[in-house]
Write an enzyme that holds these catalytic residues in place. Structure first.
Site, mmCIF file in Angstrom:
data_model
loop_
_atom_site.group_PDB
_atom_site.id
_atom_site.type_symbol
_atom_site.label_atom_id
_atom_site.label_comp_id
_atom_site.label_asym_id
_atom_site.label_seq_id
_atom_site.Cartn_x
_atom_site.Cartn_y
_atom_site.Cartn_z
ATOM 1 N N ASN A 172 -1.403 -11.551 -7.220
ATOM 2 C CA ASN A 172 -0.567 -10.569 -5.908
ATOM 3 C C ASN A 172 -1.728 -11.260 -4.621
ATOM 4 O O ASN A 172 -2.882 -10.979 -4.859
ATOM 5 C CB ASN A 172 -1.803 -8.880 -5.926
ATOM 6 C CG ASN A 172 -0.724 -8.611 -4.681
ATOM 7 O OD1 ASN A 172 0.006 -8.171 -4.352
ATOM 8 N ND2 ASN A 172 -1.866 -8.116 -3.749
ATOM 9 N N GLU A 173 -0.427 -11.710 -3.926
ATOM 10 C CA GLU A 173 -1.090 -11.910 -2.473
ATOM 11 C C GLU A 173 -2.508 -12.716 -2.490
ATOM 12 O O GLU A 173 -3.059 -12.515 -1.951
ATOM 13 C CB GLU A 173 -1.324 -10.216 -1.300
ATOM 14 C CG GLU A 173 -0.319 -9.796 -1.446
ATOM 15 C CD GLU A 173 -1.016 -8.905 -0.120
ATOM 16 O OE1 GLU A 173 -2.281 -8.171 -0.032
ATOM 17 O OE2 GLU A 173 0.720 -7.509 -0.383
ATOM 18 N N TYR A 244 4.711 -4.582 5.615
ATOM 19 C CA TYR A 244 5.097 -3.529 6.669
ATOM 20 C C TYR A 244 5.034 -3.521 7.924
ATOM 21 O O TYR A 244 4.557 -4.369 8.612
ATOM 22 C CB TYR A 244 3.253 -2.984 6.158
ATOM 23 C CG TYR A 244 3.009 -3.093 4.387
ATOM 24 C CD1 TYR A 244 3.518 -1.713 3.806
ATOM 25 C CD2 TYR A 244 2.219 -4.143 3.416
ATOM 26 C CE1 TYR A 244 3.282 -1.331 2.896
ATOM 27 C CE2 TYR A 244 2.263 -3.995 2.251
ATOM 28 C CZ TYR A 244 2.704 -2.330 1.687
ATOM 29 O OH TYR A 244 2.237 -2.768 0.609
ATOM 30 N N GLU A 292 6.967 -5.247 -2.222
ATOM 31 C CA GLU A 292 6.140 -4.595 -1.507
ATOM 32 C C GLU A 292 6.857 -4.437 -0.229
ATOM 33 O O GLU A 292 6.593 -4.824 0.629
ATOM 34 C CB GLU A 292 4.430 -5.004 -1.429
ATOM 35 C CG GLU A 292 3.528 -4.171 -2.329
ATOM 36 C CD GLU A 292 2.551 -4.776 -2.343
ATOM 37 O OE1 GLU A 292 1.584 -4.052 -0.961
ATOM 38 O OE2 GLU A 292 1.510 -5.779 -2.641
#
Length: 499
Positions: A172-173, A244, A292
């Site tokens: 992840n990331e 986001y 995400e």
């Protein structure tokens, strides 16, 4: 009043509607799992300790795939901690969110929860601080039927049938310095390629997701994807995107055009992936898992330092309470994902409960729908068949952050029985009179027309006012001579279903 016209051509097909577009994300973060999904003492809890009032809302939300267990959490996670007798599971520190993890919910319990919600598991492995062998062990535990040490351990733990997980995230990331064990693109590309190749030695039909950039604003954006894919292209099937959005400095106009940035993000990642594919003379196309995406008021959370210095179980973290404007943006971002269904074939709204989520709970108390719940649930219910790209004539406006944006945005889906049209009006003050030419679709009547809007664009649903904002029937919708007319209020999201 503004005016816009939309023409729907049944031949303008983008791709099939991908049911995985309506995925979500559960991370061991804050109260997402504990007092969110899982609360053994709650009046609605089932024998596994899961809140059935939340299960009912998740089913209504219409999630199809759930990414688990992280997120930043996965980079410090030892999967072995979360299986076996609950009273023997260790409590660990979670460095990602500065909290204590009890491991009372693990793979086997979560898989049973997924069955309650008719959702598919998308599992992440820890390549940041562990590596290839633990990933292979988890794969054996999860997917091998029986007759090996780890598959027999799963059977002994009360799960005789394999979980048969198809989609796996390779960390992840990994570009983010906040990530435990973060790496350079070159280092990550090498370990991701080796892990992916080993996992496909066990099952060549796995669908593997390699980490892309954790945001389009990262300084290595684009170059990260190129470097990672030059190592891993032959072994993986997806590259991830994370994005986001929030209102910056009161600039609501730019915020409402956030979908422009998501579109740019997708274009850039696909161009990079295809460039690597062409260099490799590969016939394979790498698709995007946008695993995400959401509205997240990150700046405010960072300023609040809500994690604190104490190590606590399930602290209240990242519990954004969403407005009408936030819901309009979420609906528009989901429309953008549908528009790109040819290459964005999986997505995960982050997250599902309490943590930047469409569903909120109170320990021992109720569960309720945030404003963002509604555009997701309605789109998941109505979108089916094939995505068609509308031809839209609309006024435009200038934004400070995302260039010129259309005032009215739209996407449509069509199957044998129904045409569904999803629209937003981004204007802050004016309604939009929209005409939609559906003569080519043979629609005979409007089955449903609902709008999410409010005179107060900052209205929210809270524990005290759980139904302050709900969609309402848009009675302005009419169909005559193959043309739909409808009025869209300012800052609104709308869905129309035609039979």
């Amino acid at each position: 009043m503004l005016r816009a016209h939309i023409h729907l051509d049944p031949q303008a097909v983008v791709a099939p509607v991908r049911r995985r577009t309506f995925g979500s994300f559960v991370e061991h973060l804050g109260r997402c799992v504990y007092t969110g999904l899982y609360e053994p003492d709650h009046p609605t809890a089932n024998p596994d300790g899961f809140r059935m009032d939340v299960v009912d809302l998740v089913r209504e939300l219409g999630t199809t795939t759930v990414r688990y267990p992280g997120g930043n959490f996965v980079s410090g996670f030892r999967w072995e901690d979360s299986v076996g007798p609950r009273d023997q599971r260790p409590v660990r520190r979670d460095l990602a969110w500065h909290a204590l993890e009890s491991n009372q919910v693990g793979l086997d319990e979560f898989a049973r929860w997924l069955k309650l919600t008719d959702s598919e598991l998308m599992l992440a492995v820890n390549v940041a601080t562990r590596g290839i062998l633990p990933a292979l062990d988890l794969l054996e535990y999860a997917n091998h039927p029986s007759g090996t040490a780890l598959s027999d351990l799963r059977v002994a733990n009360g799960t005789p049938e394999p979980h048969d997980v198809r989609m796996w995230c390779l960390g992840n990331e990994m570009d983010g310095p906040w990530q435990t064990g973060f790496m350079t693109a070159d280092d990550y590309g090498k370990i991701a390629a080796r892990t992916a190749a080993a996992m496909k030695m066990a099952d060549k039909n796995l669908e593997l997701v390699v980490c892309g950039s954790s945001g389009s604003g990262m300084p290595t954006f684009g170059d990260w994807e190129r470097t990672v894919l030059e190592h891993a292209y032959d072994h993986v099937d997806y590259v991830s995107c994370h994005a986001y959005y929030q209102v910056h400095d009161g600039d609501l106009g730019s915020f409402l055009a956030s979908a422009n940035d998501m579109d740019y993000f997708i274009d850039t990642v696909l161009a990079t992936a295809d460039h690597v594919g062409h260099k490799k003379r590969s016939a394979k196309k790498i698709n995007i898992s946008f695993d995400e995406w959401n509205v997240w008021y990150l700046e405010e959370h960072m300023a609040s330092q809500e994690a604190g210095d104490e190590w606590r179980h399930a602290p209240r973290q990242l519990e954004d309470v969403y407005t009408v404007a936030d819901a309009v943006v979420v609906g528009n971002l989901l429309m953008t994902l549908l528009k790109r269904s040819d290459r964005v074939t999986s997505a995960s709204l982050a997250q599902l409960v309490n943590v930047i989520a469409p569903i909120m709970t109170e320990p021992g108390g109720p569960a309720w729908r945030q404003t963002t719940f509604y555009p997701f649930s309605i789109t998941s219910r109505l979108a089916s068949g094939e995505v068609i790209r509308p031809a839209t004539e609309t006024p435009a406006y200038a934004t400070a952050r995302h260039g010129e944006a259309s005032v009215v945005d739209a996407v449509a889906t069509v199957d044998e029985d129904r045409c569904s049209v999803f629209l937003v009006n981004r204007d802050l003050r004016k309604s939009a009179q929209v005409t939609i030419d559906v003569r080519g679709l043979g629609s005979s009547h409007i089955a449903e027309a609902v709008t999410l809007a409010d005179a107060d664009v900052y209205a929210k649903n809270t524990l005290a006012e759980q139904h302050r904002v709900t969609p309402y029937a848009n009675t302005s919708a009419a169909l005559a001579d193959g043309v739909v007319t409808i009025e869209l209020p300012p800052v609104s999201w709308t869905a129309i279903a035609l039979r």
